[in-house]
Design an enzyme around this catalytic site. Structure first.
Site, PDB file in Angstrom:
ATOM      1  N   CYS A   1       0.847  -1.190   0.000  1.00 37.65           N
ATOM      2  CA  CYS A   1       0.000   0.000   0.000  1.00 37.65           C
ATOM      3  C   CYS A   1       0.888   1.248   0.000  1.00 37.65           C
ATOM      4  CB  CYS A   1      -0.906   0.010   1.230  1.00 37.65           C
ATOM      5  SG  CYS A   1      -2.043   1.419   1.243  1.00 37.65           S
TER       6      CYS A   1
ATOM      7  N   ASP B   1       0.380   3.786   1.639  1.00 39.09           N
ATOM      8  CA  ASP B   1       0.303   4.400   2.970  1.00 39.09           C
ATOM      9  C   ASP B   1       1.702   4.727   3.509  1.00 39.09           C
ATOM     10  OD1 ASP B   1       0.069   4.625   5.918  1.00 39.09           O
ATOM     11  OD2 ASP B   1      -2.014   4.027   5.558  1.00 39.09           O
TER      12      ASP B   1
ATOM     13  N   ARG C   1       2.800   4.958   6.314  1.00 37.91           N
ATOM     14  CA  ARG C   1       3.219   4.237   7.526  1.00 37.91           C
ATOM     15  C   ARG C   1       3.718   2.825   7.242  1.00 37.91           C
ATOM     16  NH1 ARG C   1      -2.508   5.077  10.217  1.00 37.91           N
ATOM     17  NH2 ARG C   1      -2.986   4.516   8.071  1.00 37.91           N
TER      18      ARG C   1
ATOM     19  N   HIS D   1      -2.143  -4.001   4.914  1.00 44.56           N
ATOM     20  CA  HIS D   1      -2.001  -3.615   6.321  1.00 44.56           C
ATOM     21  C   HIS D   1      -3.375  -3.388   6.943  1.00 44.56           C
ATOM     22  CE1 HIS D   1      -2.771   0.811   5.819  1.00 44.56           C
ATOM     23  NE2 HIS D   1      -2.471   0.509   4.586  1.00 44.56           N
TER      24      HIS D   1
ATOM     25  N   CYS E   1      -6.315  -0.127   6.747  1.00 41.77           N
ATOM     26  CA  CYS E   1      -6.004   0.508   5.452  1.00 41.77           C
ATOM     27  C   CYS E   1      -7.138   1.476   5.060  1.00 41.77           C
ATOM     28  CB  CYS E   1      -5.829  -0.571   4.387  1.00 41.77           C
ATOM     29  SG  CYS E   1      -5.441   0.097   2.753  1.00 41.77           S
TER      30      CYS E   1
HETATM   31 CO    CO Z   1      -3.490   1.197   2.961  1.00 45.95          CO
END
Ligand code: CO
Length: 215
Positions: free
Chosen positions: A47, A49, A51, A103, A106
């Site tokens: 992803c 993302d 993080r 994750h 998400c």
């Molecule tokens: Co995500």
């Protein structure tokens, strides 16, 4: 405004310089060696993302993992970007492992689950809505909204692993007896730990009859 932005970004250049210097202090030939070639053993499809940075969560250095990231780690058969990454990773870099890593929590999966409109991205998230539809009974049976979304995050990883395996690129590699395993993992932002989902595919025999290419 532009000047202010440049000033702000200056700190990133400073950080970059310090980082590069630190790497060279530890290993004087680090960048020199890397500049000659890359030989990563892994392709990470994760992803976007912020993080979930691929290299950091598995503690790998530059050069050790080839990375493709998009919103909610989706593998779409018409996505030239993702397919090109997979093809290059397999045919040129000859990676031995493809890791699809989702994750928990998400945002993309949550948005697909909730069904509120977010604009253009809704078209991308449609693929996750399909995953929800296929596993709706099991997901809806979860006690809380969080646990429903977390299960959808896991199901999404498993479906995307299948999409990787169903691609002609991966099937051709297996047909040519290339050593290649496709894994499905999920990462917890809350504790930084990875979990392997019960999906690991090493050849065409494990695919559904509808998707396995005939010889
Ligand atoms: Co995500």
């Amino acid at each position: 405004m532009a000047v202010q932005q440049r000033r702000h970004l200056k700190s990133l250049f400073k950080r970059n310089k310090d980082w590069a210097q630190g790497m060279v202090e530890k290993d004087p030939d680090f960048f020199l060696d890397l500049s000659k070639q890359q030989t990563p053993e892994y392709l990470w499809i994760g992803c976007a993302d912020s993080r979930v940075p691929a290299n950091q969560v598995v503690d790998l250095k530059p050069g050790q993992v080839f990375v493709h990231r998009n919103i909610a780690n989706v593998v779409v058969h018409t996505d030239l970007n993702c397919l090109s990454v997979i093809q290059y990773a397999i045919n040129v870099l000859q990676v031995r492992h493809i890791i699809v890593c989702g994750h928990y929590g998400c945002g993309g999966v949550r948005a697909a689950f909730e069904g509120r409109e977010h604009g253009l991205i809704d078209n991308w998230l449609r693929h996750i809505k399909d995953v929800y539809r296929w596993h709706k009974d099991e997901i809806d049976a979860q006690p809380t909204e969080e646990s429903k979304i977390d299960l959808l995050c896991e199901k999404n990883v498993i479906e995307q692993v299948a999409n990787v395996c169903h691609s002609t690129i991966v099937q051709h590699a297996w047909r040519a007896n290339q050593d290649l395993t496709v894994h499905g993992w999920i990462y917890s932002i809350e504790n930084g730990l990875l979990k392997a989902l019960d999906v690991e595919v090493t050849d065409t025999d494990q695919l559904s009859a509808t998707h396995a290419l005939k010889d």
